[in-house]
Design an enzyme around this catalytic site. Sequence first.
Site, PDB file in Angstrom:
ATOM      1  N   SER A  44       0.838  -1.183   0.000  1.00  0.00           N
ATOM      2  CA  SER A  44       0.000   0.000   0.000  1.00  0.00           C
ATOM      3  C   SER A  44       0.883   1.247   0.000  1.00  0.00           C
ATOM      4  CB  SER A  44      -0.962  -0.033   1.195  1.00  0.00           C
ATOM      5  OG  SER A  44      -1.875   1.033   1.135  1.00  0.00           O
ATOM      6  N   ASP A 185      -1.378   7.338  -4.100  1.00  0.00           N
ATOM      7  CA  ASP A 185      -0.461   6.581  -3.262  1.00  0.00           C
ATOM      8  C   ASP A 185       0.032   5.353  -4.019  1.00  0.00           C
ATOM      9  OD1 ASP A 185      -2.746   4.998  -3.123  1.00  0.00           O
ATOM     10  OD2 ASP A 185      -2.576   4.610  -0.986  1.00  0.00           O
ATOM     11  N   ASP A 189      -5.111   3.467  -4.562  1.00  0.00           N
ATOM     12  CA  ASP A 189      -6.510   3.469  -4.105  1.00  0.00           C
ATOM     13  C   ASP A 189      -6.880   4.793  -3.448  1.00  0.00           C
ATOM     14  OD1 ASP A 189      -5.019   3.081  -1.808  1.00  0.00           O
ATOM     15  OD2 ASP A 189      -6.208   1.417  -1.048  1.00  0.00           O
TER      16      ASP A 189
END
Length: 395
Positions: A44, A185, A189
């Site tokens: 992430s 990012d 998302d």
Amino acid sequence: MAGAFAQGAADQGADVVLIGLASTDQLYFASGHLGHAGAMFTASHNPAQYNGIKMCRANAVPIGTETGLSEIRDLVAGDEPAPAARTGSISEHDVLAAYAAHVLSLAPVGGRKLKVVVDAGNGMAGLTAPAVFERLEDVVDLVPMYFELDGSFPNHEANPIDPETLVDLQARVLEERADIGLAFDGDADRCFLVDEQGRAISPSTLTALIADRELARVPGSNVIHNLITSKAVPEIVSEKGGTPVRTRVGHSYIKATMAETDAVFGGEHSGHFYFRDFWRADSGMLAALHALSALAGTDVPLSQLLADYDRYPMSGEINSTVADQQAVLTQLEETYGAQDGVTIDKLDGLTVDGGDWWFNVRASNTEPLLRLNVEGKDEATMTDVRDRVLAVIRG
């Protein structure tokens, strides 16, 4: 790692579809489009040395600690499973073009031509943004930044909630005299905006804008906002005839609440935006397209378009490394709980509301941090509360 995961799943009898490199919202699209459970390897927004797996059930239904993740943990930690009766198949399916067409169908962009700077941060928007924006050549003059996929993130961390990671984008927007800047990012998302003056826009402001647009499309709907979004969000939702629904932070909680309330949209102050028509999943690209659609449909600059949605000064998220998180939360509760006119709730961490100001302190789920968000009726009030709370947090 993805290949090993696929082979392990196939060995247990699952038929696996590999979609290749993808953003998280592209995975959610594939899960809904193909009707399959999904898994992707990603850190992430975390720094380059991190890794992990994001998972969902078919149709992008979330898996959280209370909805299956604990069982998965126990299975992984347990004995090796017995061989399956059959070995599943492994095939490949490219969904990028279908993904681009789908998000554009949900937020069509038309009107005046915009100059748009996009900072992919060497993350997955470097894959998805070209696929989407090549379909908008008549409306968007694209200025790409850091589109080269590079997991070492050579230019800056792909984490736009950190103001330092927006500096390059802000400078480029001013240099290009662009109408808007978009920062994604690492797994794309989340999306953050920069206006034509080079000013970073609060995700709460974008939440309010998209809520307004979705309520115009589906009047009277419920709209989710987490407890650290600006007070402006529920105010605006109510003013536009919708019903604001407050929830704790985190995609699994928001998606579950969206399902329970049939909410048309949900927004988080961290830059996650959830759409009922996108399988209740979050999509940074779809949020970006809503902003572009709203801007292209007017003749005013972004700063003016967003003025009514940006009502109160906010601190942004401030992280502090804390050894004993619970001790600090207890101290804050004791310090503020005795004050007149102050209310406290513990829906998620500690939220303290003084009427003209509020703050929330939560422990990170992934790092040894306490996260602070503060809002006040004016800049002086916000700054004073922020500094007092930080003094307690940091000793």
